[in-house]
Design a protein around this motif. Structure first.
Motif, PDB file in Angstrom:
ATOM      1  N   ASN A  38       0.918  -1.195   0.021  1.00 19.79           N
ATOM      2  CA  ASN A  38       0.123  -0.019   0.013  1.00 19.79           C
ATOM      3  C   ASN A  38       0.950   1.225  -0.120  1.00 19.79           C
ATOM      4  O   ASN A  38       1.690   1.365   0.840  1.00 19.79           O
ATOM      5  CB  ASN A  38      -0.804   0.170   1.330  1.00 19.79           C
ATOM      6  CG  ASN A  38      -1.954  -1.099   1.093  1.00 19.79           C
ATOM      7  OD1 ASN A  38      -2.034  -2.057   2.254  1.00 19.79           O
ATOM      8  ND2 ASN A  38      -2.764  -1.185   0.237  1.00 19.79           N
ATOM      9  N   GLY A  39       0.387   2.116  -0.836  1.00 22.09           N
ATOM     10  CA  GLY A  39       1.287   3.344  -1.096  1.00 22.09           C
ATOM     11  C   GLY A  39       2.600   3.452  -1.698  1.00 22.09           C
ATOM     12  O   GLY A  39       3.321   4.384  -1.519  1.00 22.09           O
ATOM     13  N   GLY A  41       2.934   3.587  -4.753  1.00 19.65           N
ATOM     14  CA  GLY A  41       2.959   4.299  -5.904  1.00 19.65           C
ATOM     15  C   GLY A  41       2.150   3.858  -7.339  1.00 19.65           C
ATOM     16  O   GLY A  41       2.656   4.317  -8.444  1.00 19.65           O
ATOM     17  N   LYS A  42       1.639   2.601  -7.019  1.00 13.99           N
ATOM     18  CA  LYS A  42       1.270   1.898  -8.046  1.00 13.99           C
ATOM     19  C   LYS A  42      -0.008   2.764  -9.002  1.00 13.99           C
ATOM     20  O   LYS A  42      -0.022   2.965 -10.089  1.00 13.99           O
ATOM     21  CB  LYS A  42       0.758   0.303  -7.731  1.00 13.99           C
ATOM     22  CG  LYS A  42       1.635  -0.464  -7.004  1.00 13.99           C
ATOM     23  CD  LYS A  42       1.212  -1.643  -6.624  1.00 13.99           C
ATOM     24  CE  LYS A  42      -0.152  -1.565  -5.687  1.00 13.99           C
ATOM     25  NZ  LYS A  42       0.235  -1.116  -4.277  1.00 13.99           N
ATOM     26  N   SER A  43      -0.927   3.203  -8.031  1.00 16.83           N
ATOM     27  CA  SER A  43      -2.010   3.964  -8.869  1.00 16.83           C
ATOM     28  C   SER A  43      -1.704   5.030  -9.307  1.00 16.83           C
ATOM     29  O   SER A  43      -2.010   5.634 -10.396  1.00 16.83           O
ATOM     30  CB  SER A  43      -3.277   4.219  -7.786  1.00 16.83           C
ATOM     31  OG  SER A  43      -3.682   2.910  -7.460  1.00 16.83           O
ATOM     32  N   THR A  44      -0.670   5.650  -8.440  1.00 17.93           N
ATOM     33  CA  THR A  44       0.050   6.838  -9.121  1.00 17.93           C
ATOM     34  C   THR A  44       0.592   6.626 -10.449  1.00 17.93           C
ATOM     35  O   THR A  44       0.519   7.583 -11.412  1.00 17.93           O
ATOM     36  CB  THR A  44       1.200   7.529  -8.287  1.00 17.93           C
ATOM     37  OG1 THR A  44       0.464   7.641  -6.919  1.00 17.93           O
ATOM     38  CG2 THR A  44       1.569   8.927  -8.535  1.00 17.93           C
ATOM     39  N   GLU A  85      -9.034   2.315  -9.889  1.00 19.66           N
ATOM     40  CA  GLU A  85      -9.216   1.624  -8.644  1.00 19.66           C
ATOM     41  C   GLU A  85     -10.542   2.013  -8.066  1.00 19.66           C
ATOM     42  O   GLU A  85     -10.858   3.089  -8.017  1.00 19.66           O
ATOM     43  CB  GLU A  85      -7.999   2.447  -7.522  1.00 19.66           C
ATOM     44  CG  GLU A  85      -7.862   1.574  -6.329  1.00 19.66           C
ATOM     45  CD  GLU A  85      -6.503   2.154  -5.560  1.00 19.66           C
ATOM     46  OE1 GLU A  85      -6.145   3.161  -6.111  1.00 19.66           O
ATOM     47  OE2 GLU A  85      -5.902   1.376  -4.800  1.00 19.66           O
ATOM     48  N   GLN A 195      -2.583  -6.383  -5.518  1.00 17.24           N
ATOM     49  CA  GLN A 195      -2.026  -6.765  -4.036  1.00 17.24           C
ATOM     50  C   GLN A 195      -2.116  -8.478  -4.065  1.00 17.24           C
ATOM     51  O   GLN A 195      -1.438  -8.867  -3.192  1.00 17.24           O
ATOM     52  CB  GLN A 195      -3.260  -6.334  -3.339  1.00 17.24           C
ATOM     53  CG  GLN A 195      -3.466  -4.811  -2.926  1.00 17.24           C
ATOM     54  CD  GLN A 195      -2.055  -4.117  -2.183  1.00 17.24           C
ATOM     55  OE1 GLN A 195      -1.308  -5.022  -1.740  1.00 17.24           O
ATOM     56  NE2 GLN A 195      -1.941  -2.847  -2.379  1.00 17.24           N
TER      57      GLN A 195
HETATM   58  N1  LIG Z   1      -4.454  12.819  -4.101  1.00 22.69           N
HETATM   59  C1  LIG Z   1      -3.377  12.529  -3.221  1.00 22.69           C
HETATM   60  N2  LIG Z   1      -2.943  13.577  -2.593  1.00 22.69           N
HETATM   61  C2  LIG Z   1      -1.786  13.386  -1.862  1.00 22.69           C
HETATM   62  N3  LIG Z   1      -1.137  12.400  -1.659  1.00 22.69           N
HETATM   63  C3  LIG Z   1      -1.582  11.405  -2.326  1.00 22.69           C
HETATM   64  C4  LIG Z   1      -2.731  11.298  -3.308  1.00 22.69           C
HETATM   65  N4  LIG Z   1      -2.921  10.162  -3.666  1.00 22.69           N
HETATM   66  C5  LIG Z   1      -1.906   9.353  -3.241  1.00 22.69           C
HETATM   67  N5  LIG Z   1      -1.226  10.087  -2.492  1.00 22.69           N
HETATM   68  C6  LIG Z   1       0.184   9.415  -1.851  1.00 22.69           C
HETATM   69  O1  LIG Z   1       0.857   8.897  -2.793  1.00 22.69           O
HETATM   70  C7  LIG Z   1       1.557   7.658  -2.464  1.00 22.69           C
HETATM   71  C8  LIG Z   1       1.402   6.685  -3.571  1.00 22.69           C
HETATM   72  O2  LIG Z   1      -0.013   6.493  -3.434  1.00 22.69           O
HETATM   73  P1  LIG Z   1      -0.770   5.322  -4.520  1.00 22.69           P
HETATM   74  O3  LIG Z   1      -2.182   5.451  -4.299  1.00 22.69           O
HETATM   75  O4  LIG Z   1      -0.018   5.649  -5.790  1.00 22.69           O
HETATM   76  O5  LIG Z   1      -0.144   3.900  -3.807  1.00 22.69           O
HETATM   77  P2  LIG Z   1      -0.713   2.357  -4.430  1.00 22.69           P
HETATM   78  O6  LIG Z   1       0.749   1.747  -4.468  1.00 22.69           O
HETATM   79  O7  LIG Z   1      -1.726   2.426  -5.230  1.00 22.69           O
HETATM   80  O8  LIG Z   1      -1.327   2.048  -2.994  1.00 22.69           O
HETATM   81  P3  LIG Z   1      -2.674   0.974  -2.742  1.00 22.69           P
HETATM   82  O9  LIG Z   1      -2.031  -0.706  -2.948  1.00 22.69           O
HETATM   83  O10 LIG Z   1      -2.951   1.178  -1.201  1.00 22.69           O
HETATM   84  O11 LIG Z   1      -3.723   1.366  -3.726  1.00 22.69           O
HETATM   85  C9  LIG Z   1       0.909   7.538  -0.929  1.00 22.69           C
HETATM   86  O12 LIG Z   1       1.817   7.823  -0.241  1.00 22.69           O
HETATM   87  C10 LIG Z   1      -0.309   8.298  -0.984  1.00 22.69           C
HETATM   88  O13 LIG Z   1      -0.591   8.658   0.274  1.00 22.69           O
END
Ligand SMILES: Nc1ncnc2c1ncn2[C@@H]1O[C@H](COP(=O)(O)OP(=O)(O)OP(=O)(O)O)[C@@H](O)[C@H]1O
Ligand SMILES: [Mg+2]
Lengths: 235, 290
Positions: A38-39, A41-44, A85, A195
């Protein structure tokens, strides 16, 4: 020549950096799986590819052309489609209308649209049974199928699926992975964020992200089997 | 009493039209548009100027007036709504009130405080409905509104553009991801809402005196009530809500008497309906997004 190539992509939210230079490539027709805690950066990363999030630096090229500056609609037109997501179906519209809107950028060709909808109903017979039901009243799993189906309606060349298996029973998740495999066999290139490490069973290529960087990438059955990915992923 | 009922239905159709515009903007921008009725007033003044001053034929004057207000609606979105795309909704709410005030002030500056009048589009003796003589103008209003109601029903349930508007209001991110530009949708929504207000304005114009802000004063509150009664996010609900409010007002005028400008007692009854609906069915009569 890879279909999609990211080179040293950096981005984040506000002034907070999240991706610290991501580079990877996916070949035409591959099914890639991206894992990470989690977190990570995948969704990013997915949002940057789809154009929901502007990149700060680095480049994104698709079919040999730089797409990093295009808006989302133009990328969809080129064939980059993200199933986001959290499903995000149109809750007060029917299954059929949800699918029809997925085909927005290809809406002129009615005949092809009908054929793609039939195809989606083949992949997900549950949707066919519920075609007139309001999307918001469907179960979580059904909504997830609908979200993937809606993505397919845009006739993507590259389908990005962000955590499709979230909240699905293990068996349903496996079925979904198999369906995605089927889809990729028709020539659609897929990146699946997961995941659930079970997705590796259908993967041609795998990525593992951690804290905004890519800590592993590999392709081919041999390499994916040789590396103990599950162990790497679980830390 | 029949007379009040028939007139109530016709007034109600105008409220329904305005309410539909309110709902549309609410769905698209999650904001109550204080300028909705002014779209109507401005269009009515455009029509007055074109028909009475420039001596254009009636239909041409009305069409151009509606086109004019469409441009105003488009500009309001570009200049005011779009820069506030990510601002808190309260800010946008205040901005729409600002638009209404500016439009009213412009009318004072350009036309002055005197009331003016347009002749009816259709002359001739009225038609007898339920023993009530209804003027051709009012029949025209009703006819246009029925056609518009049906047309919008079709538009929002069958056409790609109409469905995309609904989608934008339900899931902006997914809409963007489907390649439907949400910003372009926003332009469309405001322009369309202005056109709805404008149609109400040009239809209403020949039935009474035109003075700055007249539709905000007499029609905005009932239209808002209609929108809420219909469930604030339901387009058919808004239309039906409009009819209900019109009829309620008609009954109120019958029992409490009427004055042309301030429908005090009748509006009290409208307010009572609003409170009643909110108590009994807080989600509105239709109560679902459509
Ligand atoms: N809209 C936002 N504003 C500020 N920070 C954000 C935002 N969206 C995501 N983040 C931060 O960016 C980082 C990466 O988030 P991301 O959603 O890409 O993770 P992820 O790998 O998709 O996690 P998960 O498996 O929980 O979905 C995290 O630390 C999150 O807190
Ligand atoms: Mg995520």
């Amino acid at each position: 020549m890879p279909l999609l190539e990211l080179t040293d992509v950096r981005t984040g939210y506000g002034s907070l950096p999240v991706l610290h230079g991501i580079s990877f490539a996916v070949e035409q027709g591959e099914l890639a799986v991206m894992l990470g805690l989690n977190g990570a950066g995948k969704s990013t990363t997915m949002m940057a590819i789809a154009g929901l999030l502007k990149t700060w630096s680095g480049s994104i090229s698709f079919e040999d052309a730089s797409v990093g500056r295009l808006d989302t609609a133009k990328r969809v037109q080129r064939g980059i489609v993200l199933v986001p997501e959290g499903r995000r179906v149109f809750p007060a519209l029917s299954v059929t209308v949800n699918l029809r809107l997925g085909a927005w950028v290809r809406r002129r060709d009615r005949k092809a649209l009908k054929e793609r909808m039939e195809k989606v109903f083949e992949y997900f017979p549950r949707l066919a049974e519920r075609r007139n039901q309001l999307a918001g009243t469907m179960s979580g799993g059904e909504q997830q199928m609908l979200a993937v189906g809606r993505g397919l309606m845009a006739d993507p060349k590259l389908l990005l699926i962000d955590e499709a298996s979230l909240g699905l029973a293990p068996k349903t998740a496996q079925e979904l992975f198999q369906t995605v495999k089927q889809i990729s066999k028709t020539g659609v290139t897929v990146i699946m964020v997961e995941q659930n490490a079970g997705a590796l069973d259908v993967a041609d290529r795998a990525f593992i992200m951690e804290k905004g960087t890519l800590i592993f990438q590999g392709a081919g059955d041999e390499e994916l089997k040789a590396t103990d990915l599950r162990a790497a992923y679980l830390g | 009493m029949k007379q009040f009922l028939v007139l109530g239905v016709i007034n109600g159709a105008v409220y329904g039209l305005l309410a539909t515009g309110l709902v549309l903007v609410y769905k698209g921008a999650r904001v109550f548009n204080f300028a909705q009725a002014e779209f109507g007033t401005v269009a009515a003044f455009f029509a007055y100027w074109l028909i009475e001053k420039q001596h254009l034929p009636y239909w041409a004057g009305d069409l151009l007036a509606i086109l004019g207000i469409a441009i105003v609606g488009f500009l309001v979105e570009r200049l005011i709504v779009r820069p506030l795309f990510t601002a808190p909704r309260v800010t946008l709410l205040v901005a729409t009130a600002g638009v209404a005030l500016v439009l009213i002030q412009l009318q004072f500056i350009i036309v002055g405080a005197n009331a003016v009048q347009i002749g009816p589009a259709l002359r001739g003796i009225g038609v007898n409905i339920l023993d009530v003589v209804v003027s051709p103008q009012r029949l025209l209003i009703f006819g246009v509104l029925v056609i518009l109601g049906l047309g919008m029903g079709y538009f929002f349930s069958r056409t790609d553009l109409g469905l995309a508007v609904l989608a934008t209001s339900q899931e902006p991110v997914a809409t963007e991801l489907a390649g439907i530009g949400t910003r372009r949708m926003s332009s469309f929504i405001w322009t369309f809402a202005a056109v709805l207000g404008g149609i109400a304005g040009v239809l209403l114009a020949p039935t009474g005196a035109l003075f700055p802000g007249f539709m905000t004063i007499t029609d905005l509150l009932p239209a808002f009530t209609a929108a809420v009664v219909g469930g604030i996010t339901s387009l058919p609900g808004a239309f039906l809500g409009g009819l209900l409010i019109g009829i309620t007002q008609g009954l109120g005028e019958f029992y409490f008497g009427s004055s042309t400008i301030v429908r005090g007692a009748a509006n009290l009854l409208v307010f009572a309906v609003l409170v009643l609906v909110l108590l009994v069915r807080p989600k509105g009569l239709i109560g679902r997004e459509a």
